[in-house]
Design a protein around this motif. Structure first.
Motif, PDB file in Angstrom:
ATOM      1  N   PRO A  73      -2.741  55.649  24.422  1.00  0.00           N
ATOM      2  CA  PRO A  73      -2.588  56.701  25.432  1.00  0.00           C
ATOM      3  C   PRO A  73      -1.306  57.512  25.266  1.00  0.00           C
ATOM      4  O   PRO A  73      -1.281  58.691  25.604  1.00  0.00           O
ATOM      5  CB  PRO A  73      -2.576  55.935  26.761  1.00  0.00           C
ATOM      6  CG  PRO A  73      -2.221  54.534  26.409  1.00  0.00           C
ATOM      7  CD  PRO A  73      -2.754  54.308  25.023  1.00  0.00           C
ATOM      8  N   GLU A  74      -0.262  56.888  24.697  1.00  0.00           N
ATOM      9  CA  GLU A  74       1.000  57.623  24.557  1.00  0.00           C
ATOM     10  C   GLU A  74       0.858  58.803  23.597  1.00  0.00           C
ATOM     11  O   GLU A  74       1.628  59.753  23.657  1.00  0.00           O
ATOM     12  CB  GLU A  74       2.151  56.685  24.155  1.00  0.00           C
ATOM     13  CG  GLU A  74       2.069  56.036  22.782  1.00  0.00           C
ATOM     14  CD  GLU A  74       1.016  54.923  22.668  1.00  0.00           C
ATOM     15  OE1 GLU A  74       0.428  54.521  23.693  1.00  0.00           O
ATOM     16  OE2 GLU A  74       0.786  54.460  21.527  1.00  0.00           O
TER      17      GLU A  74
ATOM     18  N   ILE B 261      -0.865  62.212  25.611  1.00  0.00           N
ATOM     19  CA  ILE B 261      -0.253  62.894  26.751  1.00  0.00           C
ATOM     20  C   ILE B 261       0.997  63.640  26.309  1.00  0.00           C
ATOM     21  O   ILE B 261       1.818  63.099  25.558  1.00  0.00           O
ATOM     22  CB  ILE B 261       0.061  61.861  27.863  1.00  0.00           C
ATOM     23  CG1 ILE B 261      -1.268  61.408  28.486  1.00  0.00           C
ATOM     24  CG2 ILE B 261       0.975  62.444  28.926  1.00  0.00           C
ATOM     25  CD1 ILE B 261      -1.137  60.449  29.622  1.00  0.00           C
TER      26      ILE B 261
ATOM     27  N   MET C 126       3.594  63.394  35.082  1.00  0.00           N
ATOM     28  CA  MET C 126       2.218  62.929  35.226  1.00  0.00           C
ATOM     29  C   MET C 126       1.412  63.797  36.197  1.00  0.00           C
ATOM     30  O   MET C 126       0.204  63.961  36.046  1.00  0.00           O
ATOM     31  CB  MET C 126       2.193  61.461  35.677  1.00  0.00           C
ATOM     32  CG  MET C 126       2.889  60.507  34.723  1.00  0.00           C
ATOM     33  SD  MET C 126       2.554  60.798  32.976  1.00  0.00           S
ATOM     34  CE  MET C 126       0.810  60.419  32.865  1.00  0.00           C
TER      35      MET C 126
ATOM     36  N   TRP D 291       4.297  57.475  40.671  1.00  0.00           N
ATOM     37  CA  TRP D 291       4.196  57.674  39.214  1.00  0.00           C
ATOM     38  C   TRP D 291       4.008  59.159  38.888  1.00  0.00           C
ATOM     39  O   TRP D 291       4.290  59.594  37.776  1.00  0.00           O
ATOM     40  CB  TRP D 291       3.012  56.912  38.621  1.00  0.00           C
ATOM     41  CG  TRP D 291       3.105  55.421  38.738  1.00  0.00           C
ATOM     42  CD1 TRP D 291       4.184  54.697  39.176  1.00  0.00           C
ATOM     43  CD2 TRP D 291       2.081  54.468  38.431  1.00  0.00           C
ATOM     44  NE1 TRP D 291       3.892  53.359  39.156  1.00  0.00           N
ATOM     45  CE2 TRP D 291       2.606  53.186  38.700  1.00  0.00           C
ATOM     46  CE3 TRP D 291       0.776  54.569  37.943  1.00  0.00           C
ATOM     47  CZ2 TRP D 291       1.864  52.017  38.503  1.00  0.00           C
ATOM     48  CZ3 TRP D 291       0.042  53.411  37.742  1.00  0.00           C
ATOM     49  CH2 TRP D 291       0.587  52.149  38.020  1.00  0.00           C
TER      50      TRP D 291
ATOM     51  N   PRO E  26       5.838  60.551  30.854  1.00  0.00           N
ATOM     52  CA  PRO E  26       5.081  59.485  30.183  1.00  0.00           C
ATOM     53  C   PRO E  26       5.951  58.317  29.700  1.00  0.00           C
ATOM     54  O   PRO E  26       5.546  57.160  29.786  1.00  0.00           O
ATOM     55  CB  PRO E  26       4.435  60.212  29.000  1.00  0.00           C
ATOM     56  CG  PRO E  26       4.320  61.629  29.440  1.00  0.00           C
ATOM     57  CD  PRO E  26       5.476  61.885  30.360  1.00  0.00           C
ATOM     58  N   ARG E  27       7.163  58.616  29.204  1.00  0.00           N
ATOM     59  CA  ARG E  27       7.998  57.520  28.673  1.00  0.00           C
ATOM     60  C   ARG E  27       8.461  56.568  29.772  1.00  0.00           C
ATOM     61  O   ARG E  27       8.962  55.479  29.481  1.00  0.00           O
ATOM     62  CB  ARG E  27       9.205  58.090  27.915  1.00  0.00           C
ATOM     63  CG  ARG E  27      10.136  58.882  28.794  1.00  0.00           C
ATOM     64  CD  ARG E  27      11.446  59.269  28.102  1.00  0.00           C
ATOM     65  NE  ARG E  27      12.294  59.962  29.060  1.00  0.00           N
ATOM     66  CZ  ARG E  27      12.196  61.249  29.361  1.00  0.00           C
ATOM     67  NH1 ARG E  27      11.292  61.996  28.750  1.00  0.00           N
ATOM     68  NH2 ARG E  27      12.982  61.790  30.274  1.00  0.00           N
TER      69      ARG E  27
ATOM     70  N   LEU F  47       6.480  55.237  31.927  1.00  0.00           N
ATOM     71  CA  LEU F  47       5.344  54.405  32.340  1.00  0.00           C
ATOM     72  C   LEU F  47       4.952  53.473  31.199  1.00  0.00           C
ATOM     73  O   LEU F  47       5.176  53.783  30.030  1.00  0.00           O
ATOM     74  CB  LEU F  47       4.147  55.291  32.692  1.00  0.00           C
ATOM     75  CG  LEU F  47       4.284  56.174  33.943  1.00  0.00           C
ATOM     76  CD1 LEU F  47       3.122  57.165  34.013  1.00  0.00           C
ATOM     77  CD2 LEU F  47       4.327  55.341  35.204  1.00  0.00           C
TER      78      LEU F  47
ATOM     79  N   GLU G 138      -0.264  51.727  32.363  1.00  0.00           N
ATOM     80  CA  GLU G 138      -0.165  52.726  33.437  1.00  0.00           C
ATOM     81  C   GLU G 138      -0.601  54.105  32.939  1.00  0.00           C
ATOM     82  O   GLU G 138      -1.340  54.825  33.608  1.00  0.00           O
ATOM     83  CB  GLU G 138       1.266  52.762  33.992  1.00  0.00           C
ATOM     84  CG  GLU G 138       1.604  51.518  34.803  1.00  0.00           C
ATOM     85  CD  GLU G 138       3.099  51.282  35.013  1.00  0.00           C
ATOM     86  OE1 GLU G 138       3.433  50.319  35.722  1.00  0.00           O
ATOM     87  OE2 GLU G 138       3.932  52.035  34.462  1.00  0.00           O
ATOM     88  N   LEU G 139      -0.156  54.438  31.726  1.00  0.00           N
ATOM     89  CA  LEU G 139      -0.549  55.726  31.130  1.00  0.00           C
ATOM     90  C   LEU G 139      -2.057  55.807  30.930  1.00  0.00           C
ATOM     91  O   LEU G 139      -2.667  56.848  31.145  1.00  0.00           O
ATOM     92  CB  LEU G 139       0.101  55.893  29.754  1.00  0.00           C
ATOM     93  CG  LEU G 139       1.517  56.414  29.689  1.00  0.00           C
ATOM     94  CD1 LEU G 139       1.928  56.537  28.226  1.00  0.00           C
ATOM     95  CD2 LEU G 139       1.643  57.756  30.388  1.00  0.00           C
ATOM     96  N   GLN G 140      -2.620  54.671  30.501  1.00  0.00           N
ATOM     97  CA  GLN G 140      -4.060  54.667  30.219  1.00  0.00           C
ATOM     98  C   GLN G 140      -4.861  55.008  31.476  1.00  0.00           C
ATOM     99  O   GLN G 140      -5.889  55.670  31.411  1.00  0.00           O
ATOM    100  CB  GLN G 140      -4.464  53.307  29.642  1.00  0.00           C
ATOM    101  CG  GLN G 140      -5.818  53.237  28.977  1.00  0.00           C
ATOM    102  CD  GLN G 140      -5.947  54.146  27.766  1.00  0.00           C
ATOM    103  OE1 GLN G 140      -5.980  55.366  27.897  1.00  0.00           O
ATOM    104  NE2 GLN G 140      -6.012  53.568  26.594  1.00  0.00           N
TER     105      GLN G 140
ATOM    106  N   CYS H  24      -5.044  58.640  31.682  1.00  0.00           N
ATOM    107  CA  CYS H  24      -5.998  59.177  30.696  1.00  0.00           C
ATOM    108  C   CYS H  24      -7.429  59.033  31.212  1.00  0.00           C
ATOM    109  O   CYS H  24      -8.257  59.923  31.015  1.00  0.00           O
ATOM    110  CB  CYS H  24      -5.848  58.460  29.360  1.00  0.00           C
ATOM    111  SG  CYS H  24      -4.280  58.788  28.568  1.00  0.00           S
TER     112      CYS H  24
END
Ligand SMILES: Nc1ncnc2c1ncn2[C@@H]1O[C@H](COP(=O)(O)OP(=O)(O)O)[C@@H](O)[C@H]1O
Ligand SMILES: [Mg+2]
Length: 206
Positions: A83-84, A87, A93, A117, A122-123, A125, A129-131, A134
């Motif tokens: 995911p990273e 984004i 976010m 959040w 992004p960095r 999370l 959490e990022l996923q 997405c």
């Protein structure tokens, strides 16, 4: 709607090995399909081609018989394995969700997205959490096909279940086509009506 890969061959660069050779498949809206195959066999490459992120070296991807639309948010959404990489690192976010109009409280709650959040980059999370972002983003209202590329590998079991429950509810209610790339034969069996083995449709030579 229907998405079709027609005789796709792919190499990352000229004079390098063919990753995919003459691969064809079709997925109908409302269908749930698994995609399995050995690691390094081209699963991620194939779903990126199907979603329009990579151009096939030969062959074509057709949505209802026409090329994928180049403008606007795509009706074919891919949830990446990493995911990273999916984004924009410079966006908060909040902006990531705004881009797709996905601010449904129901979806954020079901995915366990904490409201604070939204103010983070992004960095700030974790991968899990990022996923969730997405996944939220992929469920925008114009989506017809959802491709999930080994989505669960970085999530703990409870989070996986939470995310899949929501995705399957949306897939069911909106009759989305789902292609899930997975190593987890049990999950594929449980979720999908049929499973494609990439070794069987990819005719590349070893
Ligand atoms: N950006 C890239 N440039 C060159 N080779 C790549 C790139 N991405 C993947 N590959 C290679 O393509 C092959 C297929 O990779 P991938 O599609 O990620 O397989 P899978 O998802 O089935 O594990 C691998 O040999 C991998 O090393
Ligand atoms: Mg992969």
């Amino acid at each position: 709607m229907q998405i079709e890969a027609r005789n796709i061959s792919f190499q990352y660069r000229e004079n390098t090995p063919w990753i995919l050779k003459d691969v064809s498949l079709k997925i109908e809206e409302g269908e749930r399909v698994g995609l399995v195959g050995p690691s390094g066999y081209g699963k991620s490459t194939l779903v990126k081609i199907l979603a329009g992120y990579l151009k096939p070296t030969k062959g074509e991807v057709l949505l209802d018989g026409k090329p994928l639309p180049k403008k606007g948010v795509s009706p074919v959404q891919l949830i990446y394995q990493h995911p990273e990489k999916a984004i924009n690192p410079r966006w908060k976010m909040k902006k990531v969700l705004q881009e797709s109009g996905m601010f449904r409280d129901e979806v954020m709650d079901a995915l366990g997205i904490e409201r604070d959040w939204l103010e983070r980059y992004p960095r700030e999370l974790s991968g899990g959490e990022l996923q969730r972002f997405c996944v939220a983003r992929s469920l925008f209202e114009g989506t017809h096909f959802l491709f999930a590329d080994e989505m669960s590998t970085m999530l703990d079991v409870i989070t996986q279940a939470q995310i899949w429950n929501l995705m399957l509810k949306e897939v069911e209610e909106r009759r989305l086509g789902l292609l899930m790339v997975t190593h987890n034969a049990y999950l594929a069996e449980k979720i999908c009506a049929r499973t494609i083995r990439l070794e069987e449709i990819n005719t590349r030579e070893e």
